[in-house]
Scaffold this active site. Structure first.
Site, PDB file in Angstrom:
ATOM      1  N   VAL A 103       3.131  55.877 -13.406  1.00  0.00           N
ATOM      2  CA  VAL A 103       2.969  57.216 -12.654  1.00  0.00           C
ATOM      3  C   VAL A 103       3.983  58.105 -13.748  1.00  0.00           C
ATOM      4  O   VAL A 103       4.442  59.160 -13.136  1.00  0.00           O
ATOM      5  CB  VAL A 103       3.779  57.229 -11.267  1.00  0.00           C
ATOM      6  CG1 VAL A 103       2.543  56.600 -10.426  1.00  0.00           C
ATOM      7  CG2 VAL A 103       5.040  56.277 -11.405  1.00  0.00           C
ATOM      8  N   HIS A 119      -3.004  55.519 -10.210  1.00  0.00           N
ATOM      9  CA  HIS A 119      -1.912  55.722  -9.131  1.00  0.00           C
ATOM     10  C   HIS A 119      -1.140  56.959  -8.992  1.00  0.00           C
ATOM     11  O   HIS A 119      -0.099  56.773  -8.321  1.00  0.00           O
ATOM     12  CB  HIS A 119      -0.857  54.242  -9.282  1.00  0.00           C
ATOM     13  CG  HIS A 119      -1.735  53.010  -9.204  1.00  0.00           C
ATOM     14  ND1 HIS A 119      -0.704  51.697  -9.530  1.00  0.00           N
ATOM     15  CD2 HIS A 119      -2.807  52.634  -8.700  1.00  0.00           C
ATOM     16  CE1 HIS A 119      -1.768  50.842  -9.239  1.00  0.00           C
ATOM     17  NE2 HIS A 119      -2.871  51.251  -8.513  1.00  0.00           N
ATOM     18  N   CYS A 127       0.736  68.145  -0.373  1.00  0.00           N
ATOM     19  CA  CYS A 127       1.226  68.529   0.930  1.00  0.00           C
ATOM     20  C   CYS A 127       0.837  67.578   1.980  1.00  0.00           C
ATOM     21  O   CYS A 127      -0.420  67.247   2.101  1.00  0.00           O
ATOM     22  CB  CYS A 127       0.640  69.815   1.286  1.00  0.00           C
ATOM     23  SG  CYS A 127       1.143  70.675   2.947  1.00  0.00           S
TER      24      CYS A 127
HETATM   25  P1  NAD Z   1       4.136  45.089 -12.798  1.00  0.00           P
HETATM   26  O1  NAD Z   1       5.494  45.498 -12.959  1.00  0.00           O
HETATM   27  O2  NAD Z   1       3.514  44.227 -11.962  1.00  0.00           O
HETATM   28  O3  NAD Z   1       3.896  44.080 -14.289  1.00  0.00           O
HETATM   29  C1  NAD Z   1       4.387  44.439 -15.293  1.00  0.00           C
HETATM   30  C2  NAD Z   1       3.740  43.484 -16.655  1.00  0.00           C
HETATM   31  O4  NAD Z   1       4.252  44.026 -17.797  1.00  0.00           O
HETATM   32  C3  NAD Z   1       4.333  42.170 -16.185  1.00  0.00           C
HETATM   33  O5  NAD Z   1       3.124  41.497 -16.434  1.00  0.00           O
HETATM   34  C4  NAD Z   1       5.105  42.037 -17.487  1.00  0.00           C
HETATM   35  O6  NAD Z   1       4.967  40.770 -18.283  1.00  0.00           O
HETATM   36  C5  NAD Z   1       4.474  43.128 -18.620  1.00  0.00           C
HETATM   37  N1  NAD Z   1       5.326  43.313 -19.681  1.00  0.00           N
HETATM   38  C6  NAD Z   1       6.897  43.582 -19.760  1.00  0.00           C
HETATM   39  N2  NAD Z   1       7.189  43.941 -20.787  1.00  0.00           N
HETATM   40  C7  NAD Z   1       6.237  44.053 -21.551  1.00  0.00           C
HETATM   41  C8  NAD Z   1       5.986  44.783 -22.564  1.00  0.00           C
HETATM   42  N3  NAD Z   1       7.052  45.024 -23.470  1.00  0.00           N
HETATM   43  N4  NAD Z   1       4.580  44.796 -23.331  1.00  0.00           N
HETATM   44  C9  NAD Z   1       3.417  44.551 -22.506  1.00  0.00           C
HETATM   45  N5  NAD Z   1       3.774  43.923 -21.233  1.00  0.00           N
HETATM   46  C10 NAD Z   1       4.939  43.963 -20.755  1.00  0.00           C
HETATM   47  O7  NAD Z   1       3.162  46.292 -13.373  1.00  0.00           O
HETATM   48  P2  NAD Z   1       1.846  46.870 -12.659  1.00  0.00           P
HETATM   49  O8  NAD Z   1       0.912  45.678 -12.847  1.00  0.00           O
HETATM   50  O9  NAD Z   1       1.484  48.041 -13.414  1.00  0.00           O
HETATM   51  O10 NAD Z   1       1.968  47.198 -11.329  1.00  0.00           O
HETATM   52  C11 NAD Z   1       3.284  48.123 -10.922  1.00  0.00           C
HETATM   53  C12 NAD Z   1       2.969  49.312 -10.054  1.00  0.00           C
HETATM   54  O11 NAD Z   1       4.307  49.973  -9.831  1.00  0.00           O
HETATM   55  C13 NAD Z   1       1.893  50.335 -10.504  1.00  0.00           C
HETATM   56  O12 NAD Z   1       1.324  50.470  -9.334  1.00  0.00           O
HETATM   57  C14 NAD Z   1       2.794  51.438 -11.012  1.00  0.00           C
HETATM   58  O13 NAD Z   1       2.219  52.566 -10.373  1.00  0.00           O
HETATM   59  C15 NAD Z   1       4.040  51.284 -10.362  1.00  0.00           C
HETATM   60  N6  NAD Z   1       5.203  51.245 -11.519  1.00  0.00           N
HETATM   61  C16 NAD Z   1       5.073  52.291 -12.535  1.00  0.00           C
HETATM   62  C17 NAD Z   1       5.864  52.335 -13.359  1.00  0.00           C
HETATM   63  C18 NAD Z   1       5.924  53.575 -14.564  1.00  0.00           C
HETATM   64  O14 NAD Z   1       5.169  54.346 -14.370  1.00  0.00           O
HETATM   65  N7  NAD Z   1       6.296  53.205 -15.710  1.00  0.00           N
HETATM   66  C19 NAD Z   1       7.125  51.461 -13.409  1.00  0.00           C
HETATM   67  C20 NAD Z   1       7.267  50.514 -12.413  1.00  0.00           C
HETATM   68  C21 NAD Z   1       6.201  50.373 -11.477  1.00  0.00           C
HETATM   69 ZN    ZN Z   2       0.324  72.702   2.539  1.00  0.00          ZN
END
Ligand code: NAD
Ligand code: ZN
Length: 257
Positions: A103, A119, A127
């Site tokens: 996000v 997501h 809203c």
């Molecule tokens: P997750 O946090 O569940 O998993 C992260 C994955 O990234 C792990 O498997 C980990 O081993 C791997 N990882 C860590 N460092 C890495 C690197 N340098 N290179 C490649 N891989 C690496 O993430 P998800 O599956 O995306 O689920 C998280 C949920 O939370 C999503 O719905 C997301 O919208 C939200 N979220 C978003 C953000 C963001 O926008 N940056 C951050 C945290 C969570």
């Molecule tokens: Zn509205």
């Protein structure tokens, strides 16, 4: 480059179509913490508090405090070589599609346009009364939120972050675009990249199965691979470092250097 990285480079040189499915790990090297890494916490908050509709109903101020902080932190982080490689790939492959669960706005800032934010986005509000989605280029003020003044729509309704929370539905139209990619890629050499996602939240949304149906090469990039059993190649390395090595070589070879 390692032998595995060389294989990925060869496949990307030979590919016509590329699909990338990304998660929080892609932004980890930019300094944005991942999600599940810390045991179901997102930046120290239990996910059910800050990432469910019930959490918002119970305490919208607490939820807005959390998202205002996430929004405020974005200007201090920058795209890394993984975001930049993915942005450049959209000029090199046709069809190309990047589906991210992130996000944050780092893919957009790296230049990605053929992008589905499945997501939602920290940079948008929706809203709760009339449903209108609006871009929010400036962060919601943490001071206003702390004072109990939560962001409101022109219709008077309470705004919420336009992100998909646990228990909420995804937008069907986005899946139509994903299926459209796989139809278009069905008869050309295709690489499907799964990068930086644990699959805990999404289970992969059927991407590995779609890849298998069209005979695409499925490549996972993750220091702690989660799709190893279905991937043709699992590269256990940080995405920014790895694509920072592999992509410049692929780009040069495709340009005929
Ligand atoms: P997750 O946090 O569940 O998993 C992260 C994955 O990234 C792990 O498997 C980990 O081993 C791997 N990882 C860590 N460092 C890495 C690197 N340098 N290179 C490649 N891989 C690496 O993430 P998800 O599956 O995306 O689920 C998280 C949920 O939370 C999503 O719905 C997301 O919208 C939200 N979220 C978003 C953000 C963001 O926008 N940056 C951050 C945290 C969570
Ligand atoms: Zn509205």
């Amino acid at each position: 480059m390692t032998p595995g990285e060389q294989t990925l480079a060869d496949w990307l040189v030979g590919a016509r179509a590329v699909f990338a499915f990304c998660g929080a790990g892609v932004s980890a090297e930019s300094g944005v913490p991942t999600f599940r890494g810390a045991g179901g916490l997102w930046e120290g908050r239990p996910v059910e508090e800050v990432a469910t509709p019930e959490g918002f109903r119970n305490d919208p101020q607490r939820v807005w405090r959390f998202y205002a902080d996430r929004m405020a932190s974005l200007p201090s982080v920058s795209p890394n070589p993984a975001h930049r490689a993915l942005a450049e790939m959209e000029e090199c492959y046709d069809p190309f599609l990047l589906v991210t669960q992130n996000v944050d706005d780092l893919h957009e800032r790296a230049g990605s346009r053929k992008l589905i934010k499945i997501h939602g986005s920290l940079m948008e509000t929706r809203c709760t009364a009339c449903g209108e989605v609006l871009p929010r280029p400036d962060p919601v003020s943490s001071a206003e939120v702390a004072a109990g003044r939560l962001p409101r729509c022109a219709c008077g309704g309470l705004l919420r972050p336009n992100v998909v929370w646990f228990g909420e539905y995804l937008d069907r139209r986005q899946f139509d675009r994903i299926y459209g990619f796989f139809r278009a890629a069905a008869h050309v050499p295709t690489v499907v990249l799964v990068i930086g996602t644990s699959g805990v939240v999404s289970g992969g949304y059927g991407v590995p199965e779609l890849a298998a149906q069209i005979g695409a090469r499925l490549v996972e990039i993750n220091p702690d691979p989660a799709f190893q059993e279905v991937a043709d190649l699992a590269l256990a390395a940080p995405a920014g470092e790895l694509l920072g090595r592999v992509w410049p070589e692929v780009r040069a070879r495709r340009a005929g250097d």
